[in-house]
Motif scaffolding. Structure first.
Motif, PDB file in Angstrom:
ATOM      1  N   GLY A 237       0.824  -1.159  -0.085  1.00 12.09           N
ATOM      2  CA  GLY A 237       0.050   0.012  -0.054  1.00 12.09           C
ATOM      3  C   GLY A 237       0.930   1.284   0.039  1.00 12.09           C
ATOM      4  O   GLY A 237       2.002   1.069  -0.427  1.00 12.09           O
ATOM      5  N   LYS A 238       0.493   2.320   0.442  1.00 13.13           N
ATOM      6  CA  LYS A 238       1.030   3.406   0.493  1.00 13.13           C
ATOM      7  C   LYS A 238       2.147   3.405   1.576  1.00 13.13           C
ATOM      8  O   LYS A 238       1.937   2.898   2.350  1.00 13.13           O
TER       9      LYS A 238
ATOM     10  N   ILE B  21       3.040  -3.649   3.674  1.00 10.58           N
ATOM     11  CA  ILE B  21       2.216  -4.755   3.049  1.00 10.58           C
ATOM     12  C   ILE B  21       0.903  -4.828   3.454  1.00 10.58           C
ATOM     13  O   ILE B  21       0.693  -4.863   4.791  1.00 10.58           O
ATOM     14  N   GLU B  22      -0.191  -4.652   2.462  1.00 13.24           N
ATOM     15  CA  GLU B  22      -1.334  -4.526   2.877  1.00 13.24           C
ATOM     16  C   GLU B  22      -2.168  -5.811   2.834  1.00 13.24           C
ATOM     17  O   GLU B  22      -2.980  -6.028   3.534  1.00 13.24           O
TER      18      GLU B  22
ATOM     19  N   GLU C 122       8.488  -4.925  -8.837  1.00 11.26           N
ATOM     20  CA  GLU C 122       7.514  -4.061  -8.375  1.00 11.26           C
ATOM     21  C   GLU C 122       6.608  -4.973  -7.500  1.00 11.26           C
ATOM     22  O   GLU C 122       5.831  -4.672  -6.355  1.00 11.26           O
ATOM     23  N   MET C 123       6.770  -6.396  -7.632  1.00 17.27           N
ATOM     24  CA  MET C 123       5.857  -7.459  -6.897  1.00 17.27           C
ATOM     25  C   MET C 123       6.685  -8.131  -5.771  1.00 17.27           C
ATOM     26  O   MET C 123       7.582  -8.910  -6.245  1.00 17.27           O
ATOM     27  N   LEU C 124       6.820  -7.734  -4.821  1.00 14.81           N
ATOM     28  CA  LEU C 124       7.287  -8.432  -3.609  1.00 14.81           C
ATOM     29  C   LEU C 124       6.722 -10.044  -3.709  1.00 14.81           C
ATOM     30  O   LEU C 124       5.472 -10.173  -3.730  1.00 14.81           O
ATOM     31  N   HIS C 125       7.518 -11.083  -3.490  1.00 16.94           N
ATOM     32  CA  HIS C 125       6.861 -12.321  -3.580  1.00 16.94           C
ATOM     33  C   HIS C 125       7.773 -13.434  -3.049  1.00 16.94           C
ATOM     34  O   HIS C 125       8.809 -13.278  -2.630  1.00 16.94           O
TER      35      HIS C 125
END
Length: 83
Positions: free
Chosen positions: A28-29, A33-34, A53-56
């Motif tokens: 999120g902002k 992690i939301e 851009e996408m933590l995984h």
């Protein structure tokens, strides 16, 4: 890595019993992690996401091997990208 593409090849996969999901962490902002989305490695499932851009993370399996074809796309070609 710029883009990750993963095609799973596991027949009759039960995420509860077998584990092994791909967890995509949704920020999120401010970078907190939301939420998270878990993708079971079921045969025929294709996941494509922006790697930077996408933590995984890939969760551990329980008693089975996870089969997948993974393709990483890079923005530049350098010796560190070639294994």
């Amino acid at each position: 890595r710029v883009l990750t593409c993963c095609l799973y090849a596991n027949e009759r996969w039960d995420a509860r019993e077998d584990g092994g999901c791909l967890r995509l962490l949704i920020g999120g902002k401010g970078g907190a992690i939301e939420d998270a989305l878990e993708v079971a490695p079921e045969a025929g499932t294709l996941v494509i996401f922006r790697s930077r851009e996408m933590l995984h993370e890939v969760l551990a399996t329980r008693g089975r091997r996870r089969l997948a074809i993974t393709l990483w796309l890079f923005d530049t070609l350098s010796p560190s990208n070639i294994a």
